[in-house]
Design a protein around this motif. Structure first.
Motif, PDB file in Angstrom:
ATOM      1  N   PHE A   1       0.832  -1.194   0.000  1.00  0.00           N
ATOM      2  CA  PHE A   1       0.000   0.000   0.000  1.00  0.00           C
ATOM      3  C   PHE A   1       0.870   1.248   0.000  1.00  0.00           C
ATOM      4  N   ASP A   2       0.260   2.361  -0.293  1.00  0.00           N
ATOM      5  CA  ASP A   2       0.976   3.619  -0.527  1.00  0.00           C
ATOM      6  C   ASP A   2       1.252   4.339   0.790  1.00  0.00           C
ATOM      7  N   HIS A   3       2.162   3.822   1.555  1.00  0.00           N
ATOM      8  CA  HIS A   3       2.581   4.473   2.792  1.00  0.00           C
ATOM      9  C   HIS A   3       3.319   5.762   2.449  1.00  0.00           C
ATOM     10  N   ALA A   4       3.149   6.792   3.298  1.00  0.00           N
ATOM     11  CA  ALA A   4       3.705   8.111   2.987  1.00  0.00           C
ATOM     12  C   ALA A   4       5.220   8.173   3.106  1.00  0.00           C
ATOM     13  N   VAL A   5       5.822   7.232   3.843  1.00  0.00           N
ATOM     14  CA  VAL A   5       7.250   7.345   4.154  1.00  0.00           C
ATOM     15  C   VAL A   5       8.088   6.254   3.514  1.00  0.00           C
ATOM     16  N   ALA A   6       7.610   5.007   3.540  1.00  0.00           N
ATOM     17  CA  ALA A   6       8.444   3.885   3.120  1.00  0.00           C
ATOM     18  C   ALA A   6       7.568   2.783   2.537  1.00  0.00           C
ATOM     19  N   PRO A   7       8.135   1.873   1.730  1.00  0.00           N
ATOM     20  CA  PRO A   7       7.359   0.732   1.240  1.00  0.00           C
ATOM     21  C   PRO A   7       6.708  -0.019   2.395  1.00  0.00           C
ATOM     22  N   ALA A   8       5.465  -0.450   2.186  1.00  0.00           N
ATOM     23  CA  ALA A   8       4.731  -1.079   3.277  1.00  0.00           C
ATOM     24  C   ALA A   8       3.736  -2.085   2.723  1.00  0.00           C
ATOM     25  N   TRP A   9       3.358  -3.046   3.580  1.00  0.00           N
ATOM     26  CA  TRP A   9       2.451  -4.117   3.202  1.00  0.00           C
ATOM     27  C   TRP A   9       1.385  -4.308   4.275  1.00  0.00           C
ATOM     28  N   ARG A  10       0.163  -4.602   3.813  1.00  0.00           N
ATOM     29  CA  ARG A  10      -0.917  -5.033   4.703  1.00  0.00           C
ATOM     30  C   ARG A  10      -0.998  -6.558   4.667  1.00  0.00           C
ATOM     31  N   TRP A  11      -1.340  -7.149   5.814  1.00  0.00           N
ATOM     32  CA  TRP A  11      -1.303  -8.603   5.954  1.00  0.00           C
ATOM     33  C   TRP A  11      -2.659  -9.167   6.368  1.00  0.00           C
ATOM     34  N   SER A  12      -2.994 -10.320   5.837  1.00  0.00           N
ATOM     35  CA  SER A  12      -4.073 -11.120   6.413  1.00  0.00           C
ATOM     36  C   SER A  12      -3.646 -11.595   7.795  1.00  0.00           C
ATOM     37  N   PRO A  13      -4.477 -11.409   8.830  1.00  0.00           N
ATOM     38  CA  PRO A  13      -4.113 -11.945  10.144  1.00  0.00           C
ATOM     39  C   PRO A  13      -3.821 -13.438  10.128  1.00  0.00           C
ATOM     40  N   GLU A  14      -4.512 -14.191   9.269  1.00  0.00           N
ATOM     41  CA  GLU A  14      -4.274 -15.631   9.212  1.00  0.00           C
ATOM     42  C   GLU A  14      -2.861 -15.943   8.721  1.00  0.00           C
ATOM     43  N   VAL A  15      -2.368 -15.161   7.780  1.00  0.00           N
ATOM     44  CA  VAL A  15      -1.019 -15.393   7.274  1.00  0.00           C
ATOM     45  C   VAL A  15       0.015 -15.084   8.363  1.00  0.00           C
ATOM     46  N   VAL A  16      -0.176 -13.965   9.084  1.00  0.00           N
ATOM     47  CA  VAL A  16       0.741 -13.640  10.173  1.00  0.00           C
ATOM     48  C   VAL A  16       0.714 -14.732  11.236  1.00  0.00           C
ATOM     49  N   ALA A  17      -0.488 -15.203  11.591  1.00  0.00           N
ATOM     50  CA  ALA A  17      -0.598 -16.262  12.595  1.00  0.00           C
ATOM     51  C   ALA A  17       0.126 -17.531  12.134  1.00  0.00           C
ATOM     52  N   ASP A  18       0.013 -17.855  10.858  1.00  0.00           N
ATOM     53  CA  ASP A  18       0.692 -19.049  10.344  1.00  0.00           C
ATOM     54  C   ASP A  18       2.208 -18.892  10.396  1.00  0.00           C
ATOM     55  N   HIS A  19       2.710 -17.713  10.052  1.00  0.00           N
ATOM     56  CA  HIS A  19       4.155 -17.490  10.144  1.00  0.00           C
ATOM     57  C   HIS A  19       4.636 -17.618  11.588  1.00  0.00           C
ATOM     58  N   LEU A  20       3.867 -17.098  12.520  1.00  0.00           N
ATOM     59  CA  LEU A  20       4.240 -17.233  13.928  1.00  0.00           C
ATOM     60  C   LEU A  20       4.254 -18.697  14.348  1.00  0.00           C
ATOM     61  N   THR A  21       3.264 -19.462  13.890  1.00  0.00           N
ATOM     62  CA  THR A  21       3.220 -20.886  14.214  1.00  0.00           C
ATOM     63  C   THR A  21       4.439 -21.609  13.664  1.00  0.00           C
TER      64      THR A  21
END
Length: 229
Positions: free
Chosen positions: A161-181
């Motif tokens: 997404f178009d963050h004003a300062v630096a490259p940035a990404w939005r995440w599905s909570p399920e994907v973040v939870a899977d990476h943590l697992t």
């Protein structure tokens, strides 16, 4: 990322002069702090991507030993001036940038927990699994991480997404939870708030703790819509 925040540090402080922009953010960080206290684990809480240090100072006010780390020296300068009794150090999401100093000070229990509010959003998605695994390597069993990020509704997407300062990404909570697992953490709770006048996107706070020593990560086979997920 560092150069962008260095250039916009004063603007950032004017735009975000307080620790939180909504009560759910305050409550999520408060619940994280209470969890760390109740765990009884010795060591320091590391606030990754602390920015101008307001949340780091909130944790310190709750009696937690905490250090804020950020790659932007301009942001750290504001943090140190605003909160002179709180410790701030240069560093980024990779504990190689701050872990050695903490280990030298307290080799038996250098890190008790990690807070990362909107800082992983600036890490390229393919690097996030390695970052989470490196946190697990340094945390004791039961050590907590709280990650907050701009979220994606539904599906298993990771979207730039178009963050004003630096490259940035939005995440599905399920994907973040899977990476943590995969990294060896177990999710404890999550909150998802809706977009509003102060928040462009849904936002998620997710608390997880490091699993018992030697427990193999649970395999996750579901894919998502970008490489590296």
């Amino acid at each position: 990322m560092q150069s962008g925040y260095d250039h916009h540090a004063q603007d950032y402080e004017r735009a975000f002069p307080a620790a939180f922009r909504g009560p759910w953010e305050r409550h999520a960080v408060g619940a994280f702090a209470e969890h760390v206290v109740r765990s009884g684990l010795p060591g320091t809480v590391v606030d990754v991507g602390c920015g101008t240090g307001h949340v780091t100072a909130e944790l310190a006010a709750r009696g937690l030993p905490v250090v804020g780390v950020d790659p932007s020296e301009s942001m750290l300068a504001i943090a140190r001036a605003s909160h002179p009794d709180v410790r701030f150090e240069p560093g980024d999401a990779n504990p190689e940038s701050w872990g050695a100093a903490l280990e030298a000070e307290a080799p038996e229990a250098p890190v008790a927990a990690v807070l990362a509010r909107y800082s992983l959003s600036h890490v390229p998605p393919e690097r996030v699994p390695g970052i989470l695994a490196s946190w697990a390597d340094r945390l004791p069993v039961g050590g907590a991480v709280l990650v907050a990020f701009q979220a994606v509704d539904g599906g298993r997407a990771v979207v730039s997404f178009d963050h004003a300062v630096a490259p940035a990404w939005r995440w599905s909570p399920e994907v973040v939870a899977d990476h943590l697992t995969r990294a060896g953490f177990a999710e404890v709770w999550r909150t998802v708030s809706r977009s509003d006048a102060e928040h462009r996107f849904p936002e998620c706070h997710l608390l997880a703790v490091k699993d018992a020593a030697g427990a193999p990560p649970v395999p996750v086979s579901r894919g998502c819509s970008v490489d590296g997920c």
